[in-house]
Write a protein that holds these residues in place. Structure first.
Motif, short mmCIF file in Angstrom:
data_model
loop_
_atom_site.label_atom_id
_atom_site.label_comp_id
_atom_site.label_asym_id
_atom_site.label_seq_id
_atom_site.Cartn_x
_atom_site.Cartn_y
_atom_site.Cartn_z
N SER A 42 78.61 128.89 -52.64
CA SER A 42 77.46 128.67 -53.53
C SER A 42 77.78 127.65 -54.61
N HIS A 43 78.34 126.52 -54.19
CA HIS A 43 78.69 125.46 -55.14
C HIS A 43 78.45 124.10 -54.48
N GLY A 44 78.70 123.05 -55.23
CA GLY A 44 78.52 121.71 -54.69
C GLY A 44 77.28 121.00 -55.18
N GLY A 45 76.58 121.61 -56.15
CA GLY A 45 75.50 120.91 -56.83
C GLY A 45 74.15 120.91 -56.17
N SER A 46 74.08 121.13 -54.84
CA SER A 46 72.78 121.07 -54.17
C SER A 46 72.84 121.81 -52.84
N ARG A 47 71.70 122.40 -52.47
CA ARG A 47 71.49 123.00 -51.15
C ARG A 47 70.06 122.68 -50.72
N ILE A 48 69.89 122.36 -49.46
CA ILE A 48 68.57 122.03 -48.94
C ILE A 48 67.67 123.26 -48.94
N ILE A 49 66.40 123.06 -49.32
CA ILE A 49 65.36 124.07 -49.11
C ILE A 49 64.26 123.42 -48.28
N ARG A 50 63.73 124.16 -47.33
CA ARG A 50 62.72 123.63 -46.42
C ARG A 50 61.99 124.79 -45.76
N GLN A 51 60.84 124.51 -45.19
CA GLN A 51 60.04 125.53 -44.52
C GLN A 51 59.88 125.27 -43.03
N SER A 52 59.82 124.04 -42.61
CA SER A 52 59.67 123.69 -41.18
C SER A 52 61.01 123.95 -40.50
N TYR A 53 61.22 125.18 -40.09
CA TYR A 53 62.56 125.67 -39.80
C TYR A 53 62.91 125.56 -38.32
N PHE A 54 63.74 124.57 -37.99
CA PHE A 54 64.05 124.34 -36.58
C PHE A 54 64.91 125.45 -35.99
N GLU A 55 65.64 126.20 -36.81
CA GLU A 55 66.51 127.25 -36.28
C GLU A 55 65.73 128.33 -35.54
N ASP A 56 64.56 128.71 -36.07
CA ASP A 56 63.71 129.70 -35.43
C ASP A 56 62.45 129.85 -36.29
N PRO A 57 61.26 129.73 -35.69
CA PRO A 57 60.03 129.91 -36.49
C PRO A 57 59.95 131.28 -37.15
N ALA A 58 60.70 132.26 -36.66
CA ALA A 58 60.65 133.61 -37.23
C ALA A 58 61.11 133.63 -38.69
N TYR A 59 61.84 132.61 -39.12
CA TYR A 59 62.29 132.55 -40.51
C TYR A 59 61.18 132.15 -41.49
N VAL A 60 60.11 131.55 -40.99
CA VAL A 60 59.13 130.94 -41.89
C VAL A 60 58.48 131.93 -42.85
N PRO A 61 58.05 133.13 -42.41
CA PRO A 61 57.48 134.05 -43.39
C PRO A 61 58.43 134.38 -44.54
N LEU A 62 59.71 134.50 -44.26
CA LEU A 62 60.67 134.73 -45.33
C LEU A 62 60.76 133.52 -46.25
N LEU A 63 60.67 132.33 -45.68
CA LEU A 63 60.72 131.13 -46.51
C LEU A 63 59.48 131.02 -47.41
N LEU A 64 58.34 131.38 -46.90
CA LEU A 64 57.13 131.33 -47.72
C LEU A 64 57.26 132.29 -48.91
N ARG A 65 57.82 133.47 -48.67
CA ARG A 65 58.05 134.39 -49.78
C ARG A 65 59.17 133.87 -50.70
N ALA A 66 60.20 133.29 -50.11
CA ALA A 66 61.27 132.72 -50.93
C ALA A 66 60.73 131.67 -51.88
N TYR A 67 59.81 130.83 -51.41
CA TYR A 67 59.25 129.79 -52.27
C TYR A 67 58.49 130.40 -53.45
N GLU A 68 57.79 131.51 -53.22
CA GLU A 68 57.12 132.19 -54.34
C GLU A 68 58.14 132.67 -55.36
N LEU A 69 59.24 133.20 -54.87
CA LEU A 69 60.28 133.69 -55.77
C LEU A 69 61.05 132.56 -56.44
N TRP A 70 61.19 131.42 -55.75
CA TRP A 70 61.76 130.24 -56.41
C TRP A 70 60.87 129.81 -57.58
N ASP A 71 59.56 129.84 -57.35
CA ASP A 71 58.63 129.50 -58.44
C ASP A 71 58.86 130.41 -59.64
#
Length: 377
Positions: A42-71
């Protein structure tokens, strides 16, 4: 009031401590190193955040909630925790980076644009994709500041009454129907429930779980941008995949003209031990990255890196997370194996862990992360 002990106060553990404390739990947080340290993932100054998730579309609902919590976190943090820059996911039309991002975008109706190589070069002149390559552009992407994020969650936890202890090494832990015991370098602690967020130390602290996690050393490089600074400063985060070269990801020049632009390989790590990891970066590692950059971002390939740091991935065989109740103990929750793509989920993982610790279940869809899935295979 239940006492919940949280082992590890990096990205996931700090978020769990914050959510738990704000729900009224008596939280004891244990961290081997100093707050927001540079010894794990958890270091290095930056980590990517994104929603168009190539790893698996199943992650997207969690990302949408994560974005609310980031806000929500951003609104109260003393330091910047997230910046939206847009994201470019480019490669061959059939590459997972592009096709998987497109699938997720279409399945979840996420705003996006498909760009051909000429349009990528026009919009982002520092990129030099091959003529046949395509890209998906997502305006909602950007980067998180990992150290600031950890500090923001720790501040929330502390403000809500959490007892956060640093410089404390966890030796082992045990559970029985009446509670949990954690043995540390400072003595024994007892609580009602335990949340284990061990990062790269998962193979040792969760050995009984029998989850096959490989700890990998990864290198982050910062290269001078030179005359291309303005283009890099205004550019997106990016992930680029080629059939004949390793996948890379990178960031705009976010730290000024002298801060360089950060770039790294996504899956080029060597297995390591967190106790003995080589922290220094060798010249050949710099040269390997410059050879790769010459294909796609040649402006960064002219000079040696101005800085480089090692970090660690904790990778599962299927590259999906491990989150859930410990199969042997109904008062222990585990979160590990984030496989190099977990930080963008930090706020929602904290919420999930609080759900599980205090209620034994979560409304979020987490079956993909079942800790027992490897034993059943």
């Amino acid at each position: 009031m239940e006492t919940v002990i949280v082992i590890g106060l990096g990205g996931m553990g700090s978020a769990a401590a914050a959510h738990l404390a704000r729900r009224g739990a008596q939280v004891i947080g244990l961290e081997r190193f100093e707050p927001a340290h540079a010894m794990g993932s958890s270091h290095g100054g930056s980590r990517i955040i994104r929603q168009s998730y190539f790893e698996d579309p199943a992650y997207v609902p969690l990302l949408l909630r994560a974005y609310e919590l980031w806000d929500d976190l951003e609104a109260s943090a003393d330091e910047p925790v997230r910046t939206l820059t847009g994201g470019l996911y480019a490669g061959d039309p059939d590459s997972l980076t592009f096709s998987g991002s497109l699938l997720a975008s279409q399945q979840w109706d996420l705003p996006h644009e498909v760009l051909d190589a000429a349009e990528i070069r026009r919009r982002f002149p520092h990129f030099t994709p091959a003529d046949h390559e395509v890209g998906l552009f997502e305006a909602a992407a950007g980067f998180a500041r990992p150290e600031n994020t950890v500090r923001a969650h720790l501040a929330r936890a502390f403000a809500a009454g959490a007892d956060l202890r640093f410089g404390v090494r966890v030796l082992d832990w045990s559970s029985n129907p009446s509670g949990v015991t954690v043995r540390t370098s400072e003595g024994e602690l007892r609580g009602d429930r335990l949340v284990v967020c061990p990062g790269a130390w998962a193979p040792r602290l969760l050995e009984e779980l029998e989850v096959p996690i490989t700890i990998e050393r990864q290198v982050m490089h910062w290269f001078p941008t030179g005359a291309a600074y303005a283009s890099f400063a205004a550019g997106p985060i990016y992930i680029h995949e080629r059939a004949d070269a390793a996948q890379i990801y990178g960031f705009p020049a976010i730290d000024g003209p002298d801060g360089g632009a950060k770039v790294a390989f996504f899956r080029m790590g060597a297995e390591c031990d967190p106790e003995t990891i080589a922290r220094d970066v060798e010249a050949w590692e710099d040269e390997r990255m410059r050879e790769r950059l010459a294909l796609t971002l040649p402006a960064l390939a002219h000079s040696p890196a101005s800085d480089a740091k090692a970090c660690m991935y904790s990778t599962t065989p299927d590259e999906h997370f491990v989150i859930g109740m410990h199969p042997a103990y109904d008062n222990v929750v585990v979160a590990c194996g984030f496989s190099g793509h977990g930080f963008k989920f930090v706020p929602v993982v904290g919420e999930i862990l609080a759900d599980l610790a205090l209620g034994g279940h979560t409304p979020h869809a987490v079956d993909l992360f079942d800790p027992t899935r490897f034993a059943a295979a």
